[in-house]
Design a protein around this motif. Structure first.
Motif, short mmCIF file in Angstrom:
data_model
loop_
_atom_site.label_atom_id
_atom_site.label_comp_id
_atom_site.label_asym_id
_atom_site.label_seq_id
_atom_site.Cartn_x
_atom_site.Cartn_y
_atom_site.Cartn_z
N THR A 194 42.63 78.80 37.17
CA THR A 194 42.80 77.85 38.73
C THR A 194 41.09 78.11 39.22
O THR A 194 40.55 76.54 39.26
CB THR A 194 43.06 79.29 39.19
OG1 THR A 194 44.40 79.62 39.46
CG2 THR A 194 42.97 78.09 41.13
N ILE A 195 40.27 79.00 38.43
CA ILE A 195 38.35 78.76 38.47
C ILE A 195 38.15 77.79 37.29
O ILE A 195 37.29 77.44 38.18
CB ILE A 195 38.11 80.06 38.17
CG1 ILE A 195 38.63 81.13 39.19
CG2 ILE A 195 36.49 80.34 37.80
CD1 ILE A 195 38.16 82.58 38.52
N GLN B 132 45.11 83.78 43.69
CA GLN B 132 43.62 83.25 43.01
C GLN B 132 42.95 82.21 44.05
O GLN B 132 41.61 82.13 43.38
CB GLN B 132 44.98 81.47 42.35
CG GLN B 132 46.04 81.61 40.72
CD GLN B 132 47.08 82.34 40.93
OE1 GLN B 132 47.44 82.67 42.29
NE2 GLN B 132 47.93 83.68 40.20
N SER B 133 43.39 81.78 45.43
CA SER B 133 42.30 80.96 46.22
C SER B 133 41.17 82.17 46.72
O SER B 133 40.37 81.82 46.74
CB SER B 133 43.23 80.67 46.93
OG SER B 133 44.57 81.71 47.66
N ILE B 134 41.72 84.00 46.61
CA ILE B 134 40.93 84.96 46.31
C ILE B 134 39.99 84.65 45.36
O ILE B 134 38.22 84.96 45.57
CB ILE B 134 41.17 85.60 46.62
CG1 ILE B 134 42.38 85.82 47.68
CG2 ILE B 134 40.48 86.57 46.69
CD1 ILE B 134 43.44 87.13 48.19
N ALA B 135 40.33 84.82 43.99
CA ALA B 135 39.43 84.49 43.48
C ALA B 135 38.50 82.95 42.84
O ALA B 135 36.84 83.34 42.71
CB ALA B 135 40.55 84.91 41.54
N VAL B 136 38.96 82.33 43.46
CA VAL B 136 38.66 80.74 43.84
C VAL B 136 37.23 80.83 44.36
O VAL B 136 36.37 79.80 44.72
CB VAL B 136 38.99 79.70 43.36
CG1 VAL B 136 39.43 79.28 44.62
CG2 VAL B 136 38.20 78.55 42.04
N MET B 137 37.31 81.65 45.63
CA MET B 137 36.29 81.38 46.64
C MET B 137 34.86 81.27 46.82
O MET B 137 34.35 80.95 47.06
CB MET B 137 36.75 83.03 47.62
CG MET B 137 36.71 82.81 49.03
SD MET B 137 37.19 81.58 49.84
CE MET B 137 38.72 81.90 50.09
N PRO B 138 34.49 82.35 45.66
CA PRO B 138 33.19 81.96 44.97
C PRO B 138 32.73 81.48 44.67
O PRO B 138 31.61 80.41 45.04
CB PRO B 138 32.87 83.47 44.21
CG PRO B 138 33.97 84.34 44.39
CD PRO B 138 34.82 83.91 44.80
N VAL B 139 33.45 80.85 44.00
CA VAL B 139 33.37 79.36 43.20
C VAL B 139 32.80 77.83 44.70
O VAL B 139 32.23 77.13 44.71
CB VAL B 139 34.27 78.45 42.80
CG1 VAL B 139 33.76 76.98 41.93
CG2 VAL B 139 34.69 79.46 41.32
N LEU B 140 34.48 78.30 45.56
CA LEU B 140 34.08 77.12 46.45
C LEU B 140 32.77 77.80 47.55
O LEU B 140 32.33 76.40 48.32
CB LEU B 140 35.64 77.72 47.44
CG LEU B 140 37.08 77.43 46.91
CD1 LEU B 140 37.75 77.40 47.51
CD2 LEU B 140 36.68 75.77 46.25
N GLU B 141 32.89 78.70 47.50
CA GLU B 141 31.41 79.47 48.58
C GLU B 141 29.80 78.44 47.98
O GLU B 141 29.10 77.96 48.77
CB GLU B 141 31.76 80.80 48.62
CG GLU B 141 31.51 81.43 50.45
CD GLU B 141 30.90 82.17 50.50
OE1 GLU B 141 32.00 83.32 49.87
OE2 GLU B 141 30.98 82.82 51.77
N ARG C 271 34.34 81.84 56.02
CA ARG C 271 33.21 80.60 55.05
C ARG C 271 33.35 79.65 55.71
O ARG C 271 33.80 78.53 56.33
CB ARG C 271 33.68 80.71 53.34
CG ARG C 271 33.74 81.91 52.77
CD ARG C 271 34.64 82.56 52.70
NE ARG C 271 35.21 83.77 51.49
CZ ARG C 271 35.53 84.82 51.68
NH1 ARG C 271 36.67 85.02 52.77
NH2 ARG C 271 35.81 85.91 51.16
N LYS C 272 31.34 78.86 55.51
CA LYS C 272 31.34 78.18 56.02
C LYS C 272 32.17 76.90 56.04
O LYS C 272 32.94 75.89 56.97
CB LYS C 272 29.95 77.67 55.48
CG LYS C 272 29.08 76.50 56.91
CD LYS C 272 27.50 76.35 56.71
CE LYS C 272 27.10 75.34 57.67
NZ LYS C 272 27.07 73.74 56.99
N ASN C 273 32.39 76.69 54.35
CA ASN C 273 32.99 75.39 54.27
C ASN C 273 34.81 75.32 53.91
O ASN C 273 35.00 74.55 53.63
CB ASN C 273 32.19 75.03 52.96
CG ASN C 273 32.84 76.01 52.21
OD1 ASN C 273 32.11 76.90 52.35
ND2 ASN C 273 32.61 75.77 50.55
N VAL C 274 35.44 77.08 54.36
CA VAL C 274 36.96 76.91 53.55
C VAL C 274 37.39 77.19 55.02
O VAL C 274 37.33 77.88 55.45
CB VAL C 274 37.37 78.31 52.91
CG1 VAL C 274 38.02 78.52 52.07
CG2 VAL C 274 35.87 78.09 51.65
#
Lengths: 386, 290
Positions: free
Chosen positions: A89-90, A113-122, A143-146
């Motif tokens: 996912t990442i 998966q979405s929790i794990a990818v949160m830093p990438v999105l942020e 988070r500003k963008n999520v």
């Protein structure tokens, strides 16, 4: 010569400064196209939700493109398979952001998966709308963008257990959950109502993810004398449990959670599945809104894809509608900043498949209204319970 | 008492399925010295083919059975010819990695060819519940126990009395001598893959009948493998019995110690048994391979 070089350097610097902002413009957007990226499980057992959610995105995008796109730009959907493996996912999210250079993200696999990818999105700052697996970690802290469309697993379980407890006062309870983050959330929600309503829990089981034979678990349930049962499996597990219940000749009042509220499941559960309760925040297909959605979807997807439509198609559709509407409100030159700002301004957006969707300043979770449904095996459908 | 009997019957039923798949592992190992990590996936593919036949050709039990048997045999032969035979003479590690790759491909094939939804195999029998002394059991579960016992007897007779069975034993015991006597190791390998696919496929079809089909079904291979280790990696009959032991142990642990112990119990038993008999309960101390 030196004069010429100095002049050339000045010219080059000026050119770079002028061209700078153009190069730094947000990616994924050309004069004719806007790219929207997504990573879902398209293979393996969780493909049941990943394929269905991506269909919802495709339907909303096809609908928007048929109406001329977003202010004249056609939407292109970039979809990656993660096989429900967090590392993939990442990798997939990084790929669609950095290589495909999409303008916005949508969907994004399961809860873990979405929790794990949160830093990438942020870190990337890309506008993102998550719709597949809403869990609190995705919007707390905001988070500003999520942005997250849906309702929390815990709130869903609390709603279901409260309903069943009010309907069956003084009864003995049984619960079985999966040994992962999903199971823990279900159990936490259940325990909070048990504590508040002082429910009498006589059976509490915990099965290993992937378990297929529930004969001893359901025999324990029978032996405990449980009269109300919360089946905390997902799909195949709930089917196996209900078939065992049928075999053992018992008929507890049973509740299931929305990840397992898939109509074809009822056929496989057989008579034991009749009358089971479920909680969800999307409309059942048996209702007017559900039928209207299917009618809308039919011409926009292939025959094979149409068969893959389930509740996750509705969640995907709603999230895509919200994202598309926000980009559209940004006018001819949408940017990430504008899209995020417009997503935040989302107020009572009607999608036809769930209650109106709203976000707000610092509010990144749409907190959808829940409803209880009951299975009818004669029509293989779930019907709202009033 | 009824509680115990119910646990035993359910344990025997799921154990018979593990046993059939475990026998598939053992047949290949005994003949080729290879652990086939795609066994669970091959089992799943046969079950899905049986379901396709039942929904597209005919739901008649004989049509589905014959179709599934042919499909399983062809699947085994094709894999042996196209994937495994080119690996002959290569290091065992590389060959095992090929079976792992094959497993991933077959697993993904489910979504490409079929879909991720669970399906029920309906052939007009096997799914109904009968009550024996007040204990509910599906007819398919009774049938799979009977099938395992029949197959155990048939395989014993095959290896004991048939020319092909004796040839397979000869290749397993001493391939060079067998070669000098005119026995083709390649043919024995092909036969082993076909037989393994068929035996495990029968287990898969019974699983689909008693439970359901889903893309998670390949995990049966992970449950059956310990049964093979328990019975003996080179012991075809022992692996079948190992499956029954694992099924019963799992169910008794789940019923008396709690749900969480169910998955652990079988593996705990294997650790104990292997500490005493590293080659399994029925395995040979020195395993010969081709």
């Amino acid at each position: 010569m030196i004069k010429h070089l100095a002049a050339a350097s000045l010219l080059l610097t000026t050119a770079c400064l002028v061209a700078g902002p153009a190069r730094a413009a947000d990616p994924g957007i050309t004069d004719t196209e806007i790219l929207i990226g997504d990573v879902e499980p398209l293979t393996g057992p969780p493909a049941l939700l990943g394929v269905a959610a991506s269909l919802g995105h495709k339907i909303a995008i096809a609908e928007a493109n048929a109406a001329g796109g977003i202010n004249g730009r056609k939407i292109k959907y970039v979809l990656e398979d993660d096989g429900y493996v967090t590392a993939r996912t990442i990798q997939g999210v990084k790929k669609v952001i950095d290589v495909d250079k999409v303008f916005a993200m949508i969907g994004i696999s399961g809860s873990g998966q979405s929790i794990a990818v949160m830093p990438v999105l942020e870190k990337s700052g890309i506008p993102t709308v998550i719709d597949v697996a809403p869990v609190k970690h995705l919007w707390e802290p905001p988070r500003k963008n999520v942005f997250v469309v849906g309702q929390s697993y815990e709130e869903g379980i609390v709603h279901l257990v409260n309903f069943l407890a009010d309907k069956n006062p003084g009864k003995k309870w049984g619960l079985i959950t999966q040994d992962d983050d999903y199971g823990i959330t279900v159990r936490d929600g259940f325990d909070s109502v048990v504590k508040a309503k002082k429910l009498n829990v006589v059976y509490s089981g915990n099965y290993k993810k992937g378990q297929q034979d529930f004969s001893s678990d359901m025999l324990q349930l029978k032996d405990s004398g449980a009269e109300v049962f919360l089946a905390g499996g997902i799909i195949a597990e709930n089917i196996a449990m209900m078939k065992e219940i049928e075999k053992l000749g018992i008929k507890p009042v049973t509740g299931i959670f929305w990840p397992g509220r898939i109509e074809p499941v009822l056929k496989l559960m057989g008579p034991a599945g009749d009358g089971i309760y479920a909680v969800d925040y999307v409309e059942p297909f048996a209702g007017a809104a559900g039928r209207a959605f299917l009618e809308k979807a039919k011409p926009l997807v292939s025959e094979a894809e149409f068969k893959g439509i389930n509740r996750y198609t509705m969640t995907g559709y709603a999230a895509a509608k919200v994202l598309i509407a926000a980009i559209e409100r940004c006018g001819k030159q949408p940017t990430w900043a504008c899209t995020i700002s417009e997503l935040e301004k989302t107020k009572n957006v009607e999608t036809g498949v769930m209650a109106p969707i709203s976000f707000g300043p610092g509010v990144r979770f749409s907190n959808q209204k829940l409803q209880i449904m009951q299975a009818d095996t004669a029509t293989l459908s779930f019907k709202p319970v009033n | 008492m009824q509680y115990l009997i119910q646990l035993l019957i359910s344990g025997l039923a799921i154990g018979a399925i593990y046993g059939l798949i475990a026998m598939g592992f053992a047949v290949i190992y005994k003949s080729t010295g290879l652990v086939n990590f795609a066994q669970g996936e091959m089992t799943m593919i046969t079950a899905y083919i049986a379901w396709t036949i039942s929904t597209t050709v005919s739901g008649n039990v004989f049509v589905v059975a014959i179709g599934a048997i042919l499909a399983a045999v062809v699947l085994g032969l094709v894999i042996e010819r196209l994937v495994m035979r080119p690996m002959l003479g290569e290091p065992v590690f590389a060959t095992v990695m090929v079976t792992i790759g094959l497993a991933v491909i077959l697993r993904s094939a489910i979504n490409f060819i079929w879909d991720a939804y669970p399906h029920g195999l309906d052939i007009g029998m096997g799914r109904s519940v009968v009550h024996l002394g007040g204990i509910g059991v599906r007819t398919g579960q009774l049938a799979v126990i009977a099938t395992l016992l029949l197959l155990l007897a048939a395989i014993w007779a095959f290896f004991r009395y048939s020319k092909v069975g004796v040839a397979m034993r000869a290749v397993a015991a001493d391939d060079r001598t067998a070669l000098l006597m005119g026995i083709s190791a390649t043919k024995v390998h092909a036969l082993a893959w076909a037989a393994s696919s068929l035996i495990a496929g029968i287990g898969g079809v019974f699983f689909a009948l008693s439970y359901d089909l889903s893309p998670a079904m390949f995990q049966l291979g992970l449950k059956a493998f310990p049964a093979t280790i328990l019975g003996g990696l080179d012991a075809v009959l022992g692996s079948g019995l190992g499956g029954l032991l694992i099924g019963i142990t799992e169910n008794l642990a789940g019923g008396y110690l709690g749900s969480g112990m169910k998955e652990v119990a079988g593996f705990a038993m294997i650790i104990v048994v292997l500490m005493v008999r590293p080659f399994g309960i029925f395995g040979e101390r020195d395993i010969e391979r081709v």
